[in-house]
Design a protein around this motif. Structure first.
Motif, PDB file in Angstrom:
ATOM      1  N   LEU A  52       6.795 -39.859 -10.779  1.00 40.16           N
ATOM      2  CA  LEU A  52       6.813 -39.266 -12.116  1.00 40.16           C
ATOM      3  C   LEU A  52       7.817 -38.120 -12.196  1.00 40.16           C
ATOM      4  O   LEU A  52       8.520 -37.974 -13.201  1.00 40.16           O
ATOM      5  CB  LEU A  52       5.412 -38.792 -12.503  1.00 40.16           C
ATOM      6  N   GLY A  53       7.899 -37.311 -11.155  1.00 40.61           N
ATOM      7  CA  GLY A  53       8.873 -36.222 -11.162  1.00 40.61           C
ATOM      8  C   GLY A  53      10.299 -36.733 -11.242  1.00 40.61           C
ATOM      9  O   GLY A  53      11.131 -36.170 -11.968  1.00 40.61           O
ATOM     10  N   ILE A  54      10.592 -37.797 -10.523  1.00 44.51           N
ATOM     11  CA  ILE A  54      11.941 -38.382 -10.565  1.00 44.51           C
ATOM     12  C   ILE A  54      12.235 -38.925 -11.952  1.00 44.51           C
ATOM     13  O   ILE A  54      13.326 -38.729 -12.502  1.00 44.51           O
ATOM     14  CB  ILE A  54      12.066 -39.497  -9.501  1.00 44.51           C
ATOM     15  N   MET A  55      11.246 -39.605 -12.556  1.00 45.35           N
ATOM     16  CA  MET A  55      11.447 -40.172 -13.888  1.00 45.35           C
ATOM     17  C   MET A  55      11.606 -39.071 -14.935  1.00 45.35           C
ATOM     18  O   MET A  55      12.429 -39.177 -15.853  1.00 45.35           O
ATOM     19  CB  MET A  55      10.286 -41.098 -14.239  1.00 45.35           C
ATOM     20  N   ALA A  56      10.812 -37.999 -14.834  1.00 50.54           N
ATOM     21  CA  ALA A  56      10.920 -36.898 -15.790  1.00 50.54           C
ATOM     22  C   ALA A  56      12.287 -36.230 -15.699  1.00 50.54           C
ATOM     23  O   ALA A  56      12.897 -35.874 -16.725  1.00 50.54           O
ATOM     24  CB  ALA A  56       9.806 -35.888 -15.534  1.00 50.54           C
ATOM     25  N   ALA A  57      12.797 -36.062 -14.486  1.00 49.90           N
ATOM     26  CA  ALA A  57      14.127 -35.474 -14.311  1.00 49.90           C
ATOM     27  C   ALA A  57      15.207 -36.374 -14.909  1.00 49.90           C
ATOM     28  O   ALA A  57      16.161 -35.894 -15.530  1.00 49.90           O
ATOM     29  CB  ALA A  57      14.395 -35.227 -12.826  1.00 49.90           C
ATOM     30  N   ALA A  58      15.044 -37.686 -14.742  1.00 50.67           N
ATOM     31  CA  ALA A  58      16.016 -38.623 -15.312  1.00 50.67           C
ATOM     32  C   ALA A  58      15.984 -38.573 -16.834  1.00 50.67           C
ATOM     33  O   ALA A  58      17.031 -38.636 -17.490  1.00 50.67           O
ATOM     34  CB  ALA A  58      15.725 -40.038 -14.813  1.00 50.67           C
ATOM     35  N   ALA A  59      14.792 -38.457 -17.422  1.00 50.53           N
ATOM     36  CA  ALA A  59      14.675 -38.372 -18.878  1.00 50.53           C
ATOM     37  C   ALA A  59      15.299 -37.082 -19.405  1.00 50.53           C
ATOM     38  O   ALA A  59      15.896 -37.060 -20.491  1.00 50.53           O
ATOM     39  CB  ALA A  59      13.204 -38.460 -19.289  1.00 50.53           C
ATOM     40  N   ALA A  60      15.171 -35.994 -18.639  1.00 57.79           N
ATOM     41  CA  ALA A  60      15.782 -34.728 -19.052  1.00 57.79           C
ATOM     42  C   ALA A  60      17.297 -34.774 -18.975  1.00 57.79           C
ATOM     43  O   ALA A  60      17.994 -34.104 -19.750  1.00 57.79           O
ATOM     44  CB  ALA A  60      15.241 -33.590 -18.184  1.00 57.79           C
ATOM     45  N   ALA A  61      17.831 -35.570 -18.054  1.00 58.54           N
ATOM     46  CA  ALA A  61      19.274 -35.632 -17.849  1.00 58.54           C
ATOM     47  C   ALA A  61      19.967 -36.666 -18.720  1.00 58.54           C
ATOM     48  O   ALA A  61      21.177 -36.553 -18.973  1.00 58.54           O
ATOM     49  CB  ALA A  61      19.571 -35.919 -16.376  1.00 58.54           C
ATOM     50  N   ASP A  62      19.232 -37.682 -19.180  1.00 59.74           N
ATOM     51  CA  ASP A  62      19.853 -38.790 -19.918  1.00 59.74           C
ATOM     52  C   ASP A  62      18.937 -39.179 -21.072  1.00 59.74           C
ATOM     53  O   ASP A  62      17.781 -39.554 -20.865  1.00 59.74           O
ATOM     54  CB  ASP A  62      20.074 -39.987 -18.992  1.00 59.74           C
TER      55      ASP A  62
END
Length: 317
Positions: A52-62
C-alpha cells in the motif's frame, strides 16, 4: 476513430517485491498508448506488507495512478470486481499483479478491440508453473468448459480487454459469488481471443494456494452449470437399475434354482457404495445451497476503505 481511454485494473495482495517493476512497465505501456487520459487502477485487497505504501507513493507521483483500498482481504475475484466498478476508461484491461500477465500485450489487444470486438480475452500459452499445476489447470479449465452453459473458453483467465458496454453489463450482474471470467462469457457480445505467452511470476509467491484454486474451480463449475445436480439423478437411476437387476436375479435364484444368493462381502461393498453416493449427493446439493445462502444475504462483494488519488482526479472525468 478516436483512440479509447484505457483503464488497467490490477488486484494487488502482498506484492511489494513486484510492484516497482509492475508500475514501471504499466506506465511505460500507457505512455506509448495513443489517446487518453489513461489510468492505472490498483485494487489493494487487504495487503499486509509494504504494498500500500508503494502504491500510495506512485499515486502521489503520477496522476494516472489511482488506488482503491478495500477494508480487508475479500479475495481475488472481489478485487477484480472492484476494478470493474471503479474503472473510468472506455476500455478496461484486467490483469494480475505478479507480471505473469504482460502489460505489453495491450497494443495487440487494443488492435483487436478496434476491429469491432467488445471482449478480447487472452489465451494463455506456455505456462511456467510446475508440471502438476499446469496439468491441474488444463484439466480444470476443460471440465468447467464442458459443464458450463454457455461454454467457457479454455486456458483463459481474467486477463482480458473489455469495451465499456461489456464492462457495464458485467457490473450490472447482481450475484455475489463472482467468477468473473464466466460472467465475461455469459454477457455475450462479440468476443475473440489472443494467444499470449504466460510469463513466470516476477517475484514473491502465488497467493492462490491449493485450497483457493480448488474453491475457484468449484465456483466456476457450480455457478454456471446444473450438470452436477443432473449427475445425482443419473447416479440414482443407475443404482436403481442395478438394484432392480439384482432383485430379479434373487427371485430367479430362489424360485427356479431353489437357493438364495449368497454374498456377505458383496452386501458390505454395496452398503458402503450407497453410503458414499448419498454423501456425494449431499455435498453437491450443499454446494448449491451454500451459494443460495450467500446470495440471499445480499451483502456487498467488497467494502472500500478509501481511494488514493491526486485531488484533480477526484471527479469522474
Amino acid at each position: 476513430m478516436t483512440p479509447p481511454r484505457v483503464s488497467i485494473g490490477i488486484p494487488i495482495h502482498n506484492e511489494q517485491e513486484v510492484l516497482p517493476e509492475l508500475l514501471r512497465r504499466v506506465l511505460a505501456v500507457l505512455d506509448a498508448t495513443p489517446g487518453g487520459p489513461h489510468e492505472c487502477l490498483l485494487i489493494d485487497d487487504g495487503s499486509r506488507d509494504g504494498s500500500l505504501g508503494i502504491m500510495a507513493a506512485a499515486a502521489a507521483a503520477d496522476a494516472r495512478v489511482r488506488v482503491v483500498v478495500l477494508s480487508r482481504n475479500f479475495g481475488h475475484q472481489a478485487a477484480v470486481s472492484a476494478a470493474f466498478d471503479h474503472a473510468r476508461g472506455d476500455a478496461l484491461l484486467v490483469m494480475d499483479g505478479d507480471l505473469q500477465d504482460p502489460p505489453e500485450a495491450l497494443p495487440p489487444l487494443l488492435a483487436r478491440l478496434g476491429e469491432g470486438y467488445d471482449v478480447v480475452f487472452v489465451e494463455r500459452q506456455q505456462r511456467k508453473e510446475a508440471l502438476w499445476l499446469r496439468a491441474s489447470y488444463r484439466a480444470a479449465y476443460r471440465a468447467i468448459a464442458r459443464l458450463s452453459d454457455p461454454p467457457l473458453p479454455v486456458d483463459a483467465g481474467d486477463f482480458a480487454l473489455l469495451g465499456r458496454r461489456a464492462v457495464d453489463a458485467i457490473r450490472a450482474l447482481p450475484e455475489r459469488q463472482r467468477y468473473v471470467r464466466g460472467l465475461r462469457s455469459w454477457v455475450g457480445f462479440r468476443q475473440t481471443s489472443l494467444p499470449v505467452e504466460r510469463a513466470a511470476r516476477a517475484a514473491g509467491e502465488s497467493k492462490y494456494d491449493l485450497r483457493r484454486l480448488i474453491g475457484l474451480a468449484l465456483n466456476g463449475a457450480f455457478s454456471f452449470s446444473t450438470a452436477p445436480l443432473r449427475f445425482i439423478g443419473v447416479m440414482g437411476a443407475a443404482v436403481s437399475g442395478g438394484a432392480l437387476l439384482f432383485a430379479l436375479y434373487a427371485i430367479y435364484a430362489r424360485v427356479v434354482l431353489d437357493r438364495s444368493p449368497a454374498g456377505f462381502t458383496a452386501l458390505t461393498v454395496l452398503i458402503a457404495g450407497l453410503g458414499g453416493m448419498v454423501l456425494l449427493s449431499l455435498w453437491i446439493i450443499g454446494e448449491y445451497v451454500g451459494r443460495i445462502f450467500e446470495e440471499v444475504k445480499r451483502r456487498p462483494v467488497y467494502v472500500v476503505d478509501r481511494i488514493i488519488e491526486q485531488p484533480a482526479h477526484d471527479a469522474r472525468s
